[in-house]
Design a protein around this motif. Structure first.
Motif, PDB file in Angstrom:
ATOM      1  N   ALA A 163      10.344  -0.765   4.858  1.00  0.00           N
ATOM      2  CA  ALA A 163       9.273  -1.655   4.391  1.00  0.00           C
ATOM      3  C   ALA A 163       8.431  -0.954   3.326  1.00  0.00           C
ATOM      4  O   ALA A 163       8.029  -1.563   2.338  1.00  0.00           O
ATOM      5  CB  ALA A 163       8.402  -2.085   5.558  1.00  0.00           C
ATOM      6  N   LYS A 164       8.205   0.350   3.530  1.00  0.00           N
ATOM      7  CA  LYS A 164       7.398   1.097   2.560  1.00  0.00           C
ATOM      8  C   LYS A 164       8.149   1.237   1.233  1.00  0.00           C
ATOM      9  O   LYS A 164       7.585   1.017   0.157  1.00  0.00           O
ATOM     10  CB  LYS A 164       7.042   2.472   3.129  1.00  0.00           C
ATOM     11  CG  LYS A 164       5.889   3.078   2.368  1.00  0.00           C
ATOM     12  CD  LYS A 164       5.482   4.442   2.907  1.00  0.00           C
ATOM     13  CE  LYS A 164       4.678   5.148   1.814  1.00  0.00           C
ATOM     14  NZ  LYS A 164       4.807   6.603   1.899  1.00  0.00           N
TER      15      LYS A 164
ATOM     16  N   ARG B 169       7.968  -1.834  -0.654  1.00  0.00           N
ATOM     17  CA  ARG B 169       6.587  -2.216  -0.997  1.00  0.00           C
ATOM     18  C   ARG B 169       6.177  -3.527  -0.342  1.00  0.00           C
ATOM     19  O   ARG B 169       5.630  -4.421  -0.981  1.00  0.00           O
ATOM     20  CB  ARG B 169       6.407  -2.305  -2.524  1.00  0.00           C
ATOM     21  CG  ARG B 169       6.631  -0.982  -3.260  1.00  0.00           C
ATOM     22  CD  ARG B 169       5.484  -0.028  -2.968  1.00  0.00           C
ATOM     23  NE  ARG B 169       5.558   1.216  -3.753  1.00  0.00           N
ATOM     24  CZ  ARG B 169       6.011   2.387  -3.289  1.00  0.00           C
ATOM     25  NH1 ARG B 169       6.474   2.471  -2.037  1.00  0.00           N
ATOM     26  NH2 ARG B 169       5.989   3.457  -4.043  1.00  0.00           N
ATOM     27  N   LEU B 170       6.512  -3.624   0.940  1.00  0.00           N
ATOM     28  CA  LEU B 170       6.085  -4.788   1.720  1.00  0.00           C
ATOM     29  C   LEU B 170       5.116  -4.291   2.789  1.00  0.00           C
ATOM     30  O   LEU B 170       5.500  -3.481   3.645  1.00  0.00           O
ATOM     31  CB  LEU B 170       7.286  -5.459   2.404  1.00  0.00           C
ATOM     32  CG  LEU B 170       8.305  -6.180   1.524  1.00  0.00           C
ATOM     33  CD1 LEU B 170       9.545  -6.551   2.336  1.00  0.00           C
ATOM     34  CD2 LEU B 170       7.707  -7.424   0.874  1.00  0.00           C
ATOM     35  N   GLY B 171       3.867  -4.735   2.718  1.00  0.00           N
ATOM     36  CA  GLY B 171       2.872  -4.315   3.720  1.00  0.00           C
ATOM     37  C   GLY B 171       2.996  -5.157   4.981  1.00  0.00           C
ATOM     38  O   GLY B 171       2.227  -6.080   5.183  1.00  0.00           O
ATOM     39  N   LEU B 172       3.988  -4.824   5.807  1.00  0.00           N
ATOM     40  CA  LEU B 172       4.262  -5.655   6.987  1.00  0.00           C
ATOM     41  C   LEU B 172       3.345  -5.291   8.145  1.00  0.00           C
ATOM     42  O   LEU B 172       2.947  -4.142   8.321  1.00  0.00           O
ATOM     43  CB  LEU B 172       5.730  -5.480   7.421  1.00  0.00           C
ATOM     44  CG  LEU B 172       6.801  -5.839   6.389  1.00  0.00           C
ATOM     45  CD1 LEU B 172       8.185  -5.665   7.005  1.00  0.00           C
ATOM     46  CD2 LEU B 172       6.632  -7.264   5.882  1.00  0.00           C
TER      47      LEU B 172
ATOM     48  N   LEU C 181      -1.119   0.993  -4.869  1.00  0.00           N
ATOM     49  CA  LEU C 181      -0.097   0.844  -3.833  1.00  0.00           C
ATOM     50  C   LEU C 181      -0.432  -0.338  -2.924  1.00  0.00           C
ATOM     51  O   LEU C 181       0.430  -1.156  -2.596  1.00  0.00           O
ATOM     52  CB  LEU C 181       0.048   2.135  -3.008  1.00  0.00           C
ATOM     53  CG  LEU C 181       1.042   2.027  -1.840  1.00  0.00           C
ATOM     54  CD1 LEU C 181       2.473   1.789  -2.343  1.00  0.00           C
ATOM     55  CD2 LEU C 181       1.009   3.283  -0.963  1.00  0.00           C
TER      56      LEU C 181
ATOM     57  N   TYR D 173       0.281  -3.698  -4.413  1.00  0.00           N
ATOM     58  CA  TYR D 173       1.706  -4.043  -4.227  1.00  0.00           C
ATOM     59  C   TYR D 173       1.955  -4.541  -2.801  1.00  0.00           C
ATOM     60  O   TYR D 173       2.523  -5.604  -2.584  1.00  0.00           O
ATOM     61  CB  TYR D 173       2.605  -2.812  -4.435  1.00  0.00           C
ATOM     62  CG  TYR D 173       2.627  -2.196  -5.807  1.00  0.00           C
ATOM     63  CD1 TYR D 173       2.341  -2.940  -6.954  1.00  0.00           C
ATOM     64  CD2 TYR D 173       2.968  -0.852  -5.975  1.00  0.00           C
ATOM     65  CE1 TYR D 173       2.394  -2.359  -8.222  1.00  0.00           C
ATOM     66  CE2 TYR D 173       3.028  -0.262  -7.235  1.00  0.00           C
ATOM     67  CZ  TYR D 173       2.733  -1.019  -8.346  1.00  0.00           C
ATOM     68  OH  TYR D 173       2.781  -0.437  -9.576  1.00  0.00           O
ATOM     69  N   LEU D 174       1.571  -3.706  -1.837  1.00  0.00           N
ATOM     70  CA  LEU D 174       1.880  -3.998  -0.425  1.00  0.00           C
ATOM     71  C   LEU D 174       1.309  -5.345   0.003  1.00  0.00           C
ATOM     72  O   LEU D 174       2.001  -6.158   0.625  1.00  0.00           O
ATOM     73  CB  LEU D 174       1.326  -2.888   0.485  1.00  0.00           C
ATOM     74  CG  LEU D 174       1.942  -1.492   0.346  1.00  0.00           C
ATOM     75  CD1 LEU D 174       1.191  -0.500   1.234  1.00  0.00           C
ATOM     76  CD2 LEU D 174       3.422  -1.493   0.715  1.00  0.00           C
ATOM     77  N   ASP D 175       0.048  -5.602  -0.359  1.00  0.00           N
ATOM     78  CA  ASP D 175      -0.612  -6.819   0.112  1.00  0.00           C
ATOM     79  C   ASP D 175      -0.141  -8.052  -0.650  1.00  0.00           C
ATOM     80  O   ASP D 175       0.030  -9.122  -0.065  1.00  0.00           O
ATOM     81  CB  ASP D 175      -2.140  -6.679  -0.007  1.00  0.00           C
ATOM     82  CG  ASP D 175      -2.690  -5.599   0.917  1.00  0.00           C
ATOM     83  OD1 ASP D 175      -1.884  -5.039   1.703  1.00  0.00           O
ATOM     84  OD2 ASP D 175      -3.898  -5.301   0.855  1.00  0.00           O
TER      85      ASP D 175
ATOM     86  N   ARG E 282       2.770  -8.560  -2.098  1.00  0.00           N
ATOM     87  CA  ARG E 282       4.144  -8.895  -1.719  1.00  0.00           C
ATOM     88  C   ARG E 282       4.227  -9.409  -0.284  1.00  0.00           C
ATOM     89  O   ARG E 282       4.931 -10.376  -0.004  1.00  0.00           O
ATOM     90  CB  ARG E 282       5.055  -7.685  -1.942  1.00  0.00           C
ATOM     91  CG  ARG E 282       5.225  -7.366  -3.443  1.00  0.00           C
ATOM     92  CD  ARG E 282       5.800  -5.980  -3.686  1.00  0.00           C
ATOM     93  NE  ARG E 282       7.144  -5.803  -3.161  1.00  0.00           N
ATOM     94  CZ  ARG E 282       8.258  -6.252  -3.742  1.00  0.00           C
ATOM     95  NH1 ARG E 282       8.183  -6.913  -4.880  1.00  0.00           N
ATOM     96  NH2 ARG E 282       9.430  -6.047  -3.195  1.00  0.00           N
ATOM     97  N   ALA E 283       3.448  -8.761   0.608  1.00  0.00           N
ATOM     98  CA  ALA E 283       3.450  -9.217   2.008  1.00  0.00           C
ATOM     99  C   ALA E 283       2.855 -10.616   2.110  1.00  0.00           C
ATOM    100  O   ALA E 283       3.316 -11.443   2.891  1.00  0.00           O
ATOM    101  CB  ALA E 283       2.683  -8.235   2.890  1.00  0.00           C
TER     102      ALA E 283
ATOM    103  N   LYS F 140      11.517 -11.713   2.671  1.00  0.00           N
ATOM    104  CA  LYS F 140      11.230 -10.363   3.181  1.00  0.00           C
ATOM    105  C   LYS F 140      12.457  -9.773   3.882  1.00  0.00           C
ATOM    106  O   LYS F 140      12.799  -8.608   3.697  1.00  0.00           O
ATOM    107  CB  LYS F 140      10.067 -10.404   4.178  1.00  0.00           C
ATOM    108  CG  LYS F 140       8.713 -10.598   3.537  1.00  0.00           C
ATOM    109  CD  LYS F 140       7.644 -10.692   4.638  1.00  0.00           C
ATOM    110  CE  LYS F 140       6.292 -11.033   4.031  1.00  0.00           C
ATOM    111  NZ  LYS F 140       5.345 -11.461   5.062  1.00  0.00           N
TER     112      LYS F 140
ATOM    113  N   MET G 101      14.320  -6.402   2.713  1.00  0.00           N
ATOM    114  CA  MET G 101      14.462  -5.286   3.664  1.00  0.00           C
ATOM    115  C   MET G 101      15.935  -4.875   3.796  1.00  0.00           C
ATOM    116  O   MET G 101      16.275  -3.695   3.751  1.00  0.00           O
ATOM    117  CB  MET G 101      13.937  -5.700   5.048  1.00  0.00           C
ATOM    118  CG  MET G 101      12.447  -5.903   5.135  1.00  0.00           C
ATOM    119  SD  MET G 101      11.521  -4.362   5.160  1.00  0.00           S
ATOM    120  CE  MET G 101      11.851  -3.785   6.844  1.00  0.00           C
TER     121      MET G 101
END
Lengths: 101, 466
Positions: free
Chosen positions: A11-12, A15-18, B333, B336-338, B340-341, B349, B353
């Protein structure tokens, strides 16, 4: 079964903040999908070349298509539209969070 | 003016039975009245459509010759860019994204005066087989509203099937034109890889994606294919086509039936209808023989490794910086994370993954590279078969349209929907899904696979069932 740590790592990389719950769900689902891929273990691919592109054999001569490494100018309306699409901007510049402290 | 094909609508315009404006208004009104129950459209482009129609009417009243697609209303899958119109890909991450230019295929349709009615629903980023993965709303099958229209071009197929447009554009990465065409009872063509420019198609899996037509007849598919295909310098994988209309002598035709495509567990009604269709062409004089594509059983696994790998790379562009949804956060960072999530749905997703995993250090050889090697073996199967036969017939899908909600909770069972279509994309061949019967009230499609760049030939063959 892939581990929770591996799932977090993937996930990191992606770049997905799961959230924790999502990590658990994807850990389970990815494991079952990866399990399905075990089917491929049966196939002998020694001496087989990979096919990265469906055109590789049908139209070999068309694979290497190059152009001069030169910027092509675009109409200002199109450039404006591209800048307009950016979520955060200052005049004609796209704003990005600082990378260095 | 019901259920007009492109050729019929063109004739009507020439004979001044109706104007392009009247035809366009008819469809726009129909969409407004009937699309509530189907949800085929995400955006309706009234103003664009009306102005395009008026231009064509001007040509007609000036007694100018008009091309066959002039004034003919179409619908466009919402992952294909139309300048100035939203292109959402049925994703929250592109919910407010406005296309800054026309895709090449759109340019090629606008030029002869096509009328764009709107943008159609899809599984988010074209990832799915039911259109239930749309972030906005699922589309329903016009033949039975409790069932899915297939996917990912479910909106386009449903719009053509419900006669909300004359024809539509879809995209096909592993069956996304053919499977919904089969479920909705319309004609769907996936062209040879490279036949249609991908410029302006929002990238999903770049070695597999192709744009193609969804139409009411095989002849219409030929008309649209001719208009949108050809070399484009903006897509270096596109090629110039030399083949024009072909005549097919059914008596000289050799058709291969791969035994691996008639599997245990497939719907018995579907099998019966496909067998009848094969018998029909045999009775007209074509030679039918059983062939073998021995690596078929690995096709789906290979597809579900290569496609997510390419998707995970393509979708890295959604970073909350250049365009699309952006969440504010303390550093880059976390932007990106927020973003995309928050912007991507579950299926997207899941595939990002999966692709990231297959490409990551330590797994690349075992998964990604292995899949690309098995892909070579699948290609050899088809090469060998096409030494003996001119076309290959299979069912498009092992079952007719399934119920909404039936497969959504189980990714692997949803993935099995692509079992008869995905191999074709892996090797880049052209294939059409042609409606050949009904299981109850549910349409069943026959898949006809051809040699590279023989789209017109497989569409000629399809006319046997038209």
């Amino acid at each position: 079964m892939i581990s929770q740590e591996d799932t977090k790592h993937i996930a990191k990389l992606a770049r997905l903040g799961l959230k924790e719950a999502e990590i658990k769900k994807f850990q389970k689902e990815l494991s079952s999908i990866l399990n399905y891929f075990n089917l491929l273990k049966k196939v002998d691919v020694s001496n087989v070349e990979p096919t990265f592109h469906p055109g590789e054999n049908y139209f070999k001569e068309r694979l290497d298509i190059m152009r001069q490494d030169k910027a092509e100018s675009e109409k200002p309306e199109k450039v404006n539209k591209l800048i307009e699409a950016a979520p955060d901007k200052k005049k004609r510049h796209i704003k990005v969070k600082a990378v260095f402290k | 003016m019901n259920n007009l094909t492109i050729s019929q609508a063109h004739k009507g315009l020439l004979e001044k039975k109706f104007s392009a404006l009247e035809l366009t208004k008819l469809f726009l009104n129909k969409i407004k009245k009937q699309d509530k129950k189907i949800s085929a459209f995400l955006t309706i482009t009234d103003d664009l459509a009306l102005s395009q129609a008026k231009q064509v009417d001007k040509l007609i009243s000036d007694n100018k010759k008009i091309p066959i697609l002039a004034g003919i209303p179409l619908a466009v899958k919402d992952n294909i860019l139309v300048d100035g119109v939203k292109a959402t890909c049925a994703s929250k991450i592109l919910e407010n994204y406005i296309a800054p230019y026309d895709a090449t295929c759109i340019k090629k349709l606008k030029q002869p005066g096509a009328v764009i009615l709107g943008k159609t629903n899809l599984d988010e980023f074209a990832m799915g087989s039911s259109t239930e993965h749309s972030a906005f709303s699922p589309t329903k099958n016009p033949n039975d509203l409790t069932r899915v229209p297939g996917g990912s071009s479910g909106g386009s197929a449903a719009a053509v099937s419900a006669d909300l447009c004359c024809y539509a554009l879809g995209s096909d990465t592993g069956g996304s034109i053919r499977q919904p065409a089969s479920f909705c009872g319309v004609v769907g063509l996936k062209p040879t890889y490279g036949a249609v420019s991908r410029y302006g198609l929002i990238a999903f899996a770049s070695s597999l994606d192709q744009i193609g037509p969804i139409t009411k007849t095989a002849e219409d598919a030929q008309i649209v294919f001719k208009a949108i295909s050809g070399k484009d310098k903006k897509d270096s994988t596109s090629v110039e086509l030399s083949e024009t209309r072909v005549s097919v002598k059914l008596k000289d035709l050799r058709i291969g039936i791969p035994k691996e495509y008639f599997i245990k567990g497939m719907d018995s009604e579907v099998e019966k209808i496909i067998r009848q269709a094969i018998k029909k062409i045999q009775e007209i004089g074509a030679k039918v023989e059983e062939i073998s594509l021995p690596h078929t059983e690995y096709g789906l696994a290979v597809y579900y490794l290569i496609m997510p790998s390419e998707a995970s790379a393509n979708l890295a562009r959604y970073d909350g910086v250049k365009y699309g949804l952006s969440k504010s956060a303390k550093d880059l960072l976390n932007v990106y994370l927020d973003s995309r999530a928050g912007g991507f749905g579950d299926e997207v997703k899941r595939r990002i993954m999966l692709g990231t995993y297959a490409l990551s250090a330590g797994y690349y050889d075992a998964y990604y590279l292995k899949a690309q090697k098995v892909r070579t073996l699948i290609k050899h199967d088809f090469d060998k078969a096409f030494n003996k036969v001119d076309a290959i017939f299979t069912p498009t899908s092992p079952f007719p349209a399934f119920k909404l909600g039936e497969k959504i909770k189980d990714p692997v069972s949803m993935y099995l929907s692509d079992i008869f279509t995905a191999c074709v994309n892996l090797v880049g061949l052209p294939a059409v899904s042609m409606p050949v019967g009904f299981a109850g009230k549910l349409p069943v499609g026959l898949q006809i696979i051809g040699k590279p760049f023989e789209e017109n030939k497989i569409l000629e063959i399809s006319k046997v069932y038209g």
